[in-house]
Design a protein around this motif. Sequence first.
Motif, PDB file in Angstrom:
ATOM      1  N   LYS A  49       0.745  -1.108  -0.197  1.00  0.00           N
ATOM      2  CA  LYS A  49       0.071   0.133  -0.305  1.00  0.00           C
ATOM      3  C   LYS A  49       1.065   0.756  -0.006  1.00  0.00           C
ATOM      4  O   LYS A  49       1.788   1.141   0.708  1.00  0.00           O
ATOM      5  N   GLY A  50       0.947   1.698  -1.247  1.00  0.00           N
ATOM      6  CA  GLY A  50       1.754   3.072  -1.127  1.00  0.00           C
ATOM      7  C   GLY A  50       0.892   4.359  -1.449  1.00  0.00           C
ATOM      8  O   GLY A  50       0.113   4.399  -1.981  1.00  0.00           O
ATOM      9  N   TYR A  51       2.168   5.428  -2.142  1.00  0.00           N
ATOM     10  CA  TYR A  51       0.875   6.855  -2.371  1.00  0.00           C
ATOM     11  C   TYR A  51       1.972   7.450  -3.213  1.00  0.00           C
ATOM     12  O   TYR A  51       3.171   7.405  -3.155  1.00  0.00           O
ATOM     13  N   ILE A  52       1.233   7.829  -4.065  1.00  0.00           N
ATOM     14  CA  ILE A  52       1.897   9.149  -4.855  1.00  0.00           C
ATOM     15  C   ILE A  52       2.777   9.778  -4.819  1.00  0.00           C
ATOM     16  O   ILE A  52       2.096  10.737  -3.823  1.00  0.00           O
ATOM     17  N   HIS A  53       4.277   9.821  -4.858  1.00  0.00           N
ATOM     18  CA  HIS A  53       5.119  11.515  -4.079  1.00  0.00           C
ATOM     19  C   HIS A  53       5.121  12.447  -5.381  1.00  0.00           C
ATOM     20  O   HIS A  53       4.905  12.819  -4.828  1.00  0.00           O
ATOM     21  N   ASN A  54       5.837  11.659  -6.291  1.00  0.00           N
ATOM     22  CA  ASN A  54       5.050  13.192  -7.444  1.00  0.00           C
ATOM     23  C   ASN A  54       4.814  12.323  -8.430  1.00  0.00           C
ATOM     24  O   ASN A  54       4.942  11.030  -8.851  1.00  0.00           O
ATOM     25  N   ILE A  55       4.511  13.047  -9.620  1.00  0.00           N
ATOM     26  CA  ILE A  55       4.282  12.728 -11.148  1.00  0.00           C
ATOM     27  C   ILE A  55       4.938  13.588 -12.182  1.00  0.00           C
ATOM     28  O   ILE A  55       5.255  15.090 -11.945  1.00  0.00           O
ATOM     29  N   ASP A  56       5.658  11.964 -13.141  1.00  0.00           N
ATOM     30  CA  ASP A  56       6.500  13.470 -14.050  1.00  0.00           C
ATOM     31  C   ASP A  56       5.923  13.693 -15.250  1.00  0.00           C
ATOM     32  O   ASP A  56       5.359  12.698 -16.031  1.00  0.00           O
ATOM     33  N   GLU A 108      -3.333   7.497  -2.404  1.00  0.00           N
ATOM     34  CA  GLU A 108      -2.953   6.001  -1.954  1.00  0.00           C
ATOM     35  C   GLU A 108      -3.733   5.390  -3.276  1.00  0.00           C
ATOM     36  O   GLU A 108      -4.298   5.217  -4.109  1.00  0.00           O
ATOM     37  N   MET A 109      -2.429   3.808  -3.146  1.00  0.00           N
ATOM     38  CA  MET A 109      -2.870   2.901  -4.153  1.00  0.00           C
ATOM     39  C   MET A 109      -2.273   1.726  -4.060  1.00  0.00           C
ATOM     40  O   MET A 109      -1.054   1.848  -3.246  1.00  0.00           O
ATOM     41  N   LEU A 110      -2.698   0.722  -4.082  1.00  0.00           N
ATOM     42  CA  LEU A 110      -1.837  -0.629  -3.548  1.00  0.00           C
ATOM     43  C   LEU A 110      -0.936  -0.940  -5.030  1.00  0.00           C
ATOM     44  O   LEU A 110      -1.861  -0.960  -6.666  1.00  0.00           O
ATOM     45  N   VAL A 111       0.327  -1.353  -5.023  1.00  0.00           N
ATOM     46  CA  VAL A 111       0.741  -1.528  -5.926  1.00  0.00           C
ATOM     47  C   VAL A 111       1.686  -3.351  -6.316  1.00  0.00           C
ATOM     48  O   VAL A 111       1.988  -3.209  -4.510  1.00  0.00           O
ATOM     49  N   GLN A 112       2.472  -3.300  -6.644  1.00  0.00           N
ATOM     50  CA  GLN A 112       2.824  -4.812  -6.554  1.00  0.00           C
ATOM     51  C   GLN A 112       4.282  -4.626  -7.801  1.00  0.00           C
ATOM     52  O   GLN A 112       4.135  -4.075  -8.987  1.00  0.00           O
ATOM     53  N   VAL A 113       5.504  -4.694  -7.280  1.00  0.00           N
ATOM     54  CA  VAL A 113       6.346  -5.280  -8.348  1.00  0.00           C
ATOM     55  C   VAL A 113       6.678  -6.526  -8.738  1.00  0.00           C
ATOM     56  O   VAL A 113       6.582  -7.106  -9.091  1.00  0.00           O
ATOM     57  N   VAL A 210      -3.860  -0.903   7.373  1.00  0.00           N
ATOM     58  CA  VAL A 210      -2.369  -0.698   7.838  1.00  0.00           C
ATOM     59  C   VAL A 210      -2.229   0.923   6.861  1.00  0.00           C
ATOM     60  O   VAL A 210      -3.212   1.296   5.949  1.00  0.00           O
ATOM     61  N   LYS A 211      -1.547   1.882   7.786  1.00  0.00           N
ATOM     62  CA  LYS A 211      -1.441   3.194   5.966  1.00  0.00           C
ATOM     63  C   LYS A 211      -0.164   3.330   5.635  1.00  0.00           C
ATOM     64  O   LYS A 211       1.208   1.903   5.776  1.00  0.00           O
ATOM     65  N   ALA A 212      -0.299   3.866   4.770  1.00  0.00           N
ATOM     66  CA  ALA A 212       0.486   3.868   3.342  1.00  0.00           C
ATOM     67  C   ALA A 212       2.034   4.797   4.440  1.00  0.00           C
ATOM     68  O   ALA A 212       2.016   5.671   4.569  1.00  0.00           O
ATOM     69  N   PRO A 213       3.283   4.214   3.572  1.00  0.00           N
ATOM     70  CA  PRO A 213       3.461   2.669   2.466  1.00  0.00           C
ATOM     71  C   PRO A 213       3.632   1.742   3.650  1.00  0.00           C
ATOM     72  O   PRO A 213       4.462   1.491   5.076  1.00  0.00           O
ATOM     73  N   SER A 214       2.947   0.592   3.065  1.00  0.00           N
ATOM     74  CA  SER A 214       3.226  -0.901   3.882  1.00  0.00           C
ATOM     75  C   SER A 214       3.330  -1.966   3.261  1.00  0.00           C
ATOM     76  O   SER A 214       2.661  -1.594   2.012  1.00  0.00           O
ATOM     77  N   ILE A 215       3.866  -3.191   4.052  1.00  0.00           N
ATOM     78  CA  ILE A 215       3.613  -4.395   2.614  1.00  0.00           C
ATOM     79  C   ILE A 215       2.116  -5.568   3.372  1.00  0.00           C
ATOM     80  O   ILE A 215       1.661  -5.184   4.309  1.00  0.00           O
ATOM     81  N   VAL A 216       1.526  -5.255   1.969  1.00  0.00           N
ATOM     82  CA  VAL A 216       0.147  -5.928   2.312  1.00  0.00           C
ATOM     83  C   VAL A 216      -0.091  -7.968   2.184  1.00  0.00           C
ATOM     84  O   VAL A 216      -0.772  -8.658   2.522  1.00  0.00           O
ATOM     85  N   TYR A 217       1.643  -7.764   1.070  1.00  0.00           N
ATOM     86  CA  TYR A 217       1.144  -9.047   1.021  1.00  0.00           C
ATOM     87  C   TYR A 217       2.734  -9.726   0.189  1.00  0.00           C
ATOM     88  O   TYR A 217       3.181  -8.996  -0.342  1.00  0.00           O
ATOM     89  N   LYS A 218       3.124 -10.724   1.040  1.00  0.00           N
ATOM     90  CA  LYS A 218       5.244 -11.123   0.933  1.00  0.00           C
ATOM     91  C   LYS A 218       5.469 -12.370   0.102  1.00  0.00           C
ATOM     92  O   LYS A 218       4.210 -12.636   0.542  1.00  0.00           O
ATOM     93  N   GLU A 219       5.887 -12.262  -0.926  1.00  0.00           N
ATOM     94  CA  GLU A 219       6.217 -13.896  -2.211  1.00  0.00           C
ATOM     95  C   GLU A 219       6.611 -14.912  -0.571  1.00  0.00           C
ATOM     96  O   GLU A 219       7.647 -14.356  -0.121  1.00  0.00           O
ATOM     97  N   LEU A 220       6.435 -15.766  -1.348  1.00  0.00           N
ATOM     98  CA  LEU A 220       7.226 -16.910  -0.362  1.00  0.00           C
ATOM     99  C   LEU A 220       8.817 -16.945  -0.482  1.00  0.00           C
ATOM    100  O   LEU A 220       9.175 -16.337  -2.182  1.00  0.00           O
ATOM    101  N   ASN A 221       9.693 -17.401   0.511  1.00  0.00           N
ATOM    102  CA  ASN A 221      10.603 -17.949  -0.021  1.00  0.00           C
ATOM    103  C   ASN A 221      11.272 -18.434  -0.876  1.00  0.00           C
ATOM    104  O   ASN A 221      10.068 -19.587  -1.477  1.00  0.00           O
ATOM    105  N   LEU A 222      12.163 -18.375  -2.149  1.00  0.00           N
ATOM    106  CA  LEU A 222      12.572 -19.270  -2.820  1.00  0.00           C
ATOM    107  C   LEU A 222      12.526 -20.922  -2.535  1.00  0.00           C
ATOM    108  O   LEU A 222      11.853 -21.297  -3.532  1.00  0.00           O
TER     109      LEU A 222
END
Length: 491
Positions: A49-56, A108-113, A210-222
């Motif tokens: 869960k993140g938020y827009i810092h700035n827009i280019d 605020e928005m949900l983003v995935q890497v 949760v408050k932004a910025p926070s992790i809401v889903y973590k991928e499994l370990n290798l």
Amino acid sequence: MTAKKKRQKMFISVLPGEQVEVVVAEEGRVQEYYVEMAHQEKTRGNIYKGYIHNIDNGLQAAFINYGAERNGFLQIDEVHPEYYTGSYKLRKGAKYPLMQQVLKPGQEMLVQVVKEPTGKKGAFLTTNLSLPGRSFVYTVGRDQMGVSRKIEDEKERNRLKSILETMTPEEGVGLIARTAAVGQSKAALERDYKYLNRLWKDVRKKAQEVKAPSIVYKELNLAARSVRDYLTSDVVEIWVDDADTFEEVKQFAALTFPRKPNLVKLHSDPELSLWERFNITKQVQEVYSREVTLPSGGRLVVDATEALTAVDINSGKIGGERNFHKMALKTNMEAAEEIARQLRLRDIGGQIVIDFIEMKDPKHCREVEKTMRSAMKVDRARTDVGRISSFGLMEVVRQRLGSSAISLSTEPCPCCGGTGIRRNMEWQALSALKDIHRMLSKSDCSDQLVYPCHQELALYLLNSKREVLERLGSRCGKTIQVEIEPSICGH
């Protein structure tokens, strides 16, 4: 006659709390190699869960603060319309609105890497979320129902499509059947779907709390991810050298293959490492080598540049004009198979240019192209293989799956500055003599000039340039002392 199934084995080596390495081998030959280090933990696949810092406005991209050291990069085509605010009008011929019209800083928005941060670049992000399960990829915001293109059997595709039709995800959610879904029963597929449904509800609930910025889903370990993503019916054994990881992997494997209770085995010999026991050490070390030897005596030379990776093929000894065409074809065919394997092992992504040995016969070129395409089919990454040009070059584009073992475990050489070459000893010695000559000319130079340098240069100066040093010193009435300084690197 059906082709004989190749026996695969998976090996998971763990240094507790520090590192996990995974190897997939086929008939004893390493086909895939993955590594994860605790201090360089992967974030690809994580949802924040993140938020827009700035827009280019020029880039039509937003920089998202999602809790990492550097803000993530989000392009307009990766923004789901549900995040658009206010009204907008599309420009003529444009597919997307101007970002500054539909998004605003602080939103605020949900983003995935999608892509790990590299160098000075932040992570590449998307708002089109996806959750990978064993048999399905659960897509949020895209409600398509489909079957992976890598599943080519038409009968199996139709079976999976008919099962998908019986599933009714909520609005705005889609399902894509993965290659691991092949041969799975309807009950097993439904289990995976229900698991992903529950997982998405948990992610959504956490995102609201949760408050932004926070992790809401973590991928499994290798280790766990390897069982989920790479374990197929071709794998006959999984060997693990850590007791805790063994139990975790055993539980995951039991869910997938309940009828194979002895699939996962523990390696507990303190005298012999897992890699040594199965003759993997040399093959894994080969991943870091610039050169790879081919069966017929030819060599591959792999060089990574800023923009692309170049692969050169050098032939072995070829005698006579008649043998050349035959040997060139044979070497190129071997190279095509090996290059496909090396791209997987090294997880080389982006543009790859392959310089094949020149072939005059167009039929030979088509044969090599066919071999290359066939060898690339087993790759888990998306690939695109071009044709061999009139200059003997082939272009390949490959999706990078994650941070490669090479990028995780290597750094630029402090001596050569990452170029892979350095000035020879004669040039270094002449540069040193110029420095000494300049220092002797200074009015404040002491009677004994001490010149510090690295060991190799010091020995070269004392052995090959001693007379020059004495001549320089006597001309100024001073003595020159060459001293070894361990902290100095040779350039």
